[in-house]
Design a protein around this motif. Structure first.
Motif, mmCIF file in Angstrom:
data_model
loop_
_atom_site.group_PDB
_atom_site.id
_atom_site.type_symbol
_atom_site.label_atom_id
_atom_site.label_comp_id
_atom_site.label_asym_id
_atom_site.label_seq_id
_atom_site.Cartn_x
_atom_site.Cartn_y
_atom_site.Cartn_z
ATOM 1 N N ALA A 248 0.835 -1.212 0.000
ATOM 2 C CA ALA A 248 0.000 0.000 0.000
ATOM 3 C C ALA A 248 0.863 1.252 0.000
ATOM 4 C CB ALA A 248 -0.930 -0.016 1.210
ATOM 5 N N LEU A 249 1.974 1.226 0.746
ATOM 6 C CA LEU A 249 2.878 2.378 0.763
ATOM 7 C C LEU A 249 3.544 2.606 -0.588
ATOM 8 C CD1 LEU A 249 4.684 1.860 4.206
ATOM 9 C CD2 LEU A 249 3.082 3.705 3.647
ATOM 10 N N ASP A 250 3.725 1.542 -1.355
ATOM 11 C CA ASP A 250 4.381 1.652 -2.654
ATOM 12 C C ASP A 250 3.482 2.256 -3.724
ATOM 13 O OD1 ASP A 250 6.716 0.589 -1.666
ATOM 14 O OD2 ASP A 250 6.270 -1.467 -2.271
ATOM 15 N N ARG A 251 2.167 2.351 -3.433
ATOM 16 C CA ARG A 251 1.260 2.957 -4.405
ATOM 17 C C ARG A 251 1.525 4.459 -4.480
ATOM 18 N NH1 ARG A 251 -3.291 -0.612 -4.808
ATOM 19 N NH2 ARG A 251 -4.176 0.798 -6.380
ATOM 20 N N PRO A 252 1.473 5.048 -5.661
ATOM 21 C CA PRO A 252 1.790 6.483 -5.777
ATOM 22 C C PRO A 252 0.723 7.398 -5.187
ATOM 23 C CG PRO A 252 1.067 5.601 -7.889
ATOM 24 C CD PRO A 252 1.201 4.427 -6.960
ATOM 25 N N HIS A 253 -0.505 6.906 -5.070
ATOM 26 C CA HIS A 253 -1.572 7.722 -4.496
ATOM 27 C C HIS A 253 -2.621 6.812 -3.875
ATOM 28 C CE1 HIS A 253 -4.025 6.650 -8.001
ATOM 29 N NE2 HIS A 253 -2.963 6.930 -8.744
ATOM 30 N N GLY A 254 -3.501 7.421 -3.110
ATOM 31 C CA GLY A 254 -4.535 6.654 -2.423
ATOM 32 C C GLY A 254 -4.548 6.976 -0.942
ATOM 33 N N LEU A 255 -5.443 6.302 -0.214
ATOM 34 C CA LEU A 255 -5.663 6.572 1.203
ATOM 35 C C LEU A 255 -5.386 5.310 2.026
ATOM 36 C CD1 LEU A 255 -6.783 8.417 3.491
ATOM 37 C CD2 LEU A 255 -9.076 7.612 2.870
ATOM 38 N N THR A 347 -6.202 13.328 -6.271
ATOM 39 C CA THR A 347 -5.390 14.191 -7.141
ATOM 40 C C THR A 347 -3.914 13.818 -7.130
ATOM 41 O OG1 THR A 347 -5.293 15.800 -5.325
ATOM 42 C CG2 THR A 347 -6.990 16.123 -7.000
ATOM 43 N N GLY A 348 -3.609 12.559 -6.809
ATOM 44 C CA GLY A 348 -2.245 12.072 -6.969
ATOM 45 C C GLY A 348 -1.377 12.093 -5.740
ATOM 46 N N HIS A 349 -1.970 12.178 -4.546
ATOM 47 C CA HIS A 349 -1.195 12.166 -3.314
ATOM 48 C C HIS A 349 -1.444 10.869 -2.546
ATOM 49 C CE1 HIS A 349 -2.099 16.404 -4.269
ATOM 50 N NE2 HIS A 349 -0.881 16.643 -3.862
ATOM 51 N N LEU A 350 -0.410 10.408 -1.854
ATOM 52 C CA LEU A 350 -0.580 9.301 -0.914
ATOM 53 C C LEU A 350 -0.918 9.905 0.440
ATOM 54 C CD1 LEU A 350 -0.373 6.248 -0.312
ATOM 55 C CD2 LEU A 350 2.030 6.624 0.270
ATOM 56 N N VAL A 351 -2.070 9.528 1.001
ATOM 57 C CA VAL A 351 -2.558 10.114 2.246
ATOM 58 C C VAL A 351 -2.619 9.027 3.312
ATOM 59 C CG1 VAL A 351 -4.444 11.342 3.378
ATOM 60 C CG2 VAL A 351 -3.919 11.811 0.966
ATOM 61 N N LEU A 352 -2.015 9.301 4.455
ATOM 62 C CA LEU A 352 -2.052 8.389 5.601
ATOM 63 C C LEU A 352 -2.781 9.089 6.737
ATOM 64 C CD1 LEU A 352 0.786 7.949 4.004
ATOM 65 C CD2 LEU A 352 1.391 6.552 5.958
ATOM 66 N N SER A 353 -3.684 8.362 7.416
ATOM 67 C CA SER A 353 -4.406 8.989 8.509
ATOM 68 C C SER A 353 -4.908 7.928 9.478
ATOM 69 C CB SER A 353 -5.582 9.813 7.976
ATOM 70 O OG SER A 353 -6.157 10.572 9.032
ATOM 71 N N THR A 354 -5.469 8.404 10.604
ATOM 72 C CA THR A 354 -6.043 7.519 11.618
ATOM 73 C C THR A 354 -7.511 7.856 11.811
ATOM 74 O OG1 THR A 354 -5.626 8.921 13.559
ATOM 75 C CG2 THR A 354 -3.818 7.505 12.807
ATOM 76 N N LEU A 355 -8.226 6.890 12.356
ATOM 77 C CA LEU A 355 -9.653 7.037 12.594
ATOM 78 C C LEU A 355 -9.985 6.222 13.835
ATOM 79 C CD1 LEU A 355 -11.949 8.485 10.982
ATOM 80 C CD2 LEU A 355 -12.466 6.271 9.962
ATOM 81 N N HIS A 356 -10.851 6.747 14.691
ATOM 82 C CA HIS A 356 -11.213 6.032 15.905
ATOM 83 C C HIS A 356 -12.399 5.103 15.641
ATOM 84 C CE1 HIS A 356 -9.098 9.024 18.797
ATOM 85 N NE2 HIS A 356 -8.352 7.976 18.540
ATOM 86 N N THR A 357 -12.116 3.911 15.166
ATOM 87 C CA THR A 357 -13.131 2.872 15.020
ATOM 88 C C THR A 357 -12.555 1.572 15.562
ATOM 89 O OG1 THR A 357 -12.408 2.267 12.787
ATOM 90 C CG2 THR A 357 -14.116 3.946 12.958
ATOM 91 N N ASN A 358 -13.429 0.583 15.794
ATOM 92 C CA ASN A 358 -12.974 -0.657 16.425
ATOM 93 C C ASN A 358 -12.474 -1.701 15.439
ATOM 94 O OD1 ASN A 358 -13.531 0.282 19.000
ATOM 95 N ND2 ASN A 358 -15.638 -0.458 18.944
ATOM 96 N N THR A 359 -12.959 -1.669 14.209
ATOM 97 C CA THR A 359 -12.540 -2.644 13.208
ATOM 98 C C THR A 359 -12.126 -1.925 11.933
ATOM 99 O OG1 THR A 359 -14.742 -2.906 12.245
ATOM 100 C CG2 THR A 359 -14.202 -4.322 14.133
ATOM 101 N N ALA A 360 -11.436 -2.638 11.056
ATOM 102 C CA ALA A 360 -11.025 -2.045 9.789
ATOM 103 C C ALA A 360 -12.240 -1.748 8.917
ATOM 104 C CB ALA A 360 -10.069 -2.991 9.078
ATOM 105 N N ALA A 361 -13.216 -2.665 8.918
ATOM 106 C CA ALA A 361 -14.407 -2.463 8.085
ATOM 107 C C ALA A 361 -15.231 -1.276 8.560
ATOM 108 C CB ALA A 361 -15.256 -3.732 8.086
ATOM 109 N N SER A 362 -15.267 -1.034 9.869
ATOM 110 C CA SER A 362 -16.068 0.079 10.371
ATOM 111 C C SER A 362 -15.482 1.433 9.984
ATOM 112 C CB SER A 362 -16.218 -0.010 11.889
ATOM 113 O OG SER A 362 -14.959 0.073 12.534
ATOM 114 N N ALA A 363 -14.217 1.475 9.577
ATOM 115 C CA ALA A 363 -13.647 2.728 9.066
ATOM 116 C C ALA A 363 -14.356 3.141 7.785
ATOM 117 C CB ALA A 363 -12.157 2.555 8.816
ATOM 118 N N ILE A 364 -14.742 2.155 6.992
ATOM 119 C CA ILE A 364 -15.447 2.442 5.735
ATOM 120 C C ILE A 364 -16.819 3.046 6.016
ATOM 121 C CG2 ILE A 364 -16.452 1.358 3.682
ATOM 122 C CD1 ILE A 364 -14.144 -0.750 3.930
#
Length: 501
Positions: A248-255, A347-364
């Motif tokens: 995922a880090l190797d991707r040029p863009h995405g979240l 628009t072509g940036h790799l964005v890293l962030s955090t979110l307060h949820t209990n599971t990975a799916a609940s972030a969606i």
């Protein structure tokens, strides 16, 4: 006749020295007589020494620790390094403990002077560093002041002070952190950077005070200024999870989203990811954080202002004009921040962030609830990670045993019965705690084409989780079980970390 092998000498470089005992003796006693009390077990204080027959030195130590002592003959070179680490170079200034009570080695132990606030602050900071604590808690109560450290996520008592020491201690930390020493009825916060004399290590300290019934309590968060040793490989990811995260880090863009409760290591994982990115190529990386927890060389870090002069959304709108390759957002808290993060990743940036949820799916589902259009989320989200922290077993004293049927039932995995796990015991290497350090539990939800379709169709969290399990994505609990079977942590740690949410 076969000679009996000599027992291996204790290597103090591998020992977690307990400052509650090490700082009870004057520096000059340790330096002159080459002795160092470093842990207490079963009512005895273990004392590292180069000469186990030096009864005079051991008796002097016993007068200060006020418990029976047990001599541990150690490697002389590691003892020298440990003494310098705890008390500093003897040719330089005395350590905090020595400033607090500069007493002759033949004198009786004395109480801490209430008016020596500088020495007391130095001792607490130095003890916290030795114990590798993340927080210092100073809590006044009816009987005095309780000082506790948070170590590996657990609170442990360090020492109790008299009420007379409280005012000077709080005032000293307020001065250091730029707080108003005259204001005692309102909460305050501040920060300062502390350099430790013996090691030269710099620590960034966040300070918060709060008025209580018995006076102001204070909490100090200790953050390492240098992050040279912060790598993805040290977080506890298994090879599969490490490959997914790096991909995922190797991707040029995405979240990339890291989710979990406060104190689960989300920001640390993202910092480790950023270190990998800057180590691989020359990138323009900008972060927006509240607060900046680690100083990373080569990264532009923006701290959110408590007065809202620099909010997440304001900073992000400006950052996108600085042509960044990678943007890290400390936390997505509202619709505006979520919208900017999505726009940046589109628009072509790799964005890293955090979110307060209990599971990975609940972030969606959380981002959709915030107002992010599902088709935009499906197009930008690359990876959602759920994370928890558990304590790592001490590898020198962990005791193997079979998993009971009751424990297997608690995991809802009957097949675990009679498989091998390990439990904490405690030894001189881990200061009798049974644990040393922490490691992460991870759930890696890689956004495949199928999951992207589910997101676009506004699938529920349960439907996304069911699809992930059907395709072999391990849950947090399954990752925890794998680390239990690998004897890296205990059943109690995993159950507490995972089933509590």
């Amino acid at each position: 006749m076969t000679a009996t092998p000599e027992p291996a000498l204790l290597d103090l470089d591998q020992v977690r020295i307990d400052p509650a005992w090490a700082l009870r003796i004057p520096a000059r006693l340790a330096i002159r007589r080459r002795v160092l009390p470093f842990a207490a077990m079963e009512g005895r204080v273990h004392v590292a020494c180069a000469n186990g027959n030096d009864l005079a030195a051991l008796q002097a130590v016993q007068r200060f620790v006020r418990l029976p002592v047990h001599a541990e003959v150690v490697d002389a070179a590691s003892l020298e390094r440990a003494i310098n680490r705890v008390y500093g170079d003897p040719s330089k200034a005395m350590s905090g403990a020595e400033r607090v009570r500069s007493i002759d080695i033949d004198a009786a132990p004395s109480e801490l002077e209430a008016d020596d606030a500088v020495g007391l602050c130095e001792e607490l900071m130095h003890a916290a560093l030795l114990r590798r604590a993340s927080d210092i808690h100073i809590d006044p109560d009816r009987e005095g002041v309780q000082v506790r450290f948070r170590v590996d996520g657990e609170l442990e008592r360090y020492r109790r002070l008299s009420s007379k020491a409280h005012a000077g201690l709080i005032s000293r930390f307020k001065v250091l952190s730029g707080m108003d020493i005259a204001e005692k009825r309102a909460p305050q916060d501040g920060r300062f950077t502390h350099t430790f004399g013996p090691t030269g290590q710099r620590i960034d300290v966040r300070v918060a005070s709060l008025p209580t019934t018995y006076g102001e309590r204070m909490t100090l968060r200790l953050l390492a200024v240098q992050t040279d040793t912060l790598t993805l490989e040290k977080l506890g990811m298994v090879d599969r999870d490490l490959d997914i995260f790096q991909r995922a880090l190797d991707r040029p863009h995405g979240l990339i989203l890291n989710t979990g409760p406060t104190g689960s290591g989300k920001s640390t994982s993202l910092y480790a990811g950023i270190r990998r990115l800057i180590g691989r190529e020359d990138l323009n990386i900008v972060t927006v954080e509240d607060p900046v927890e680690y100083d990373i060389h080569g990264v532009a870090q923006v701290e959110v202002d408590s007065a809202d002069k620099v909010s997440f959304s304001k900073a992000l709108r400006s950052i996108l004009r600085h042509d960044p390759d990678v943007v890290m957002i400390g936390e997505i808290r509202d619709q505006e921040t979520a919208g900017i993060a999505i726009k940046a990743s589109l628009t072509g940036h790799l964005v890293l962030s955090t979110l307060h949820t209990n599971t990975a799916a609940s972030a969606i589902t959380r981002l959709i609830d915030m107002g992010v259009e599902p088709y935009l989320l499906a197009a930008t989200l690359r990876l959602a990670v759920a994370q928890r922290l558990v304590r790592s077993l001490c590898t020198r004293c962990a005791r193997r045993r079979p998993i009971t049927s009751a424990e297997a039932t608690a995991f809802r995995m009957p097949a675990l019965t009679d498989q091998q796990c390990a439990e904490a015991v405690g030894c001189v290497y881990c200061a009798s705690r049974g644990y040393s350090g922490r490691l992460g539990l991870f759930e890696m939800l890689e956004i495949t084409e199928e999951i992207g379709t589910l997101i676009t169709k506004r699938a529920t969290e349960g439907e996304i989780i069911a699809h992930a399990r059907s395709t072999g994505v391990p849950s947090l609990l399954e990752d925890g079980v794998a680390k239990i079977l690998a004897c890296r942590t205990t059943i109690d740690e995993v159950l507490r970390a995972v089933t509590a949410y």
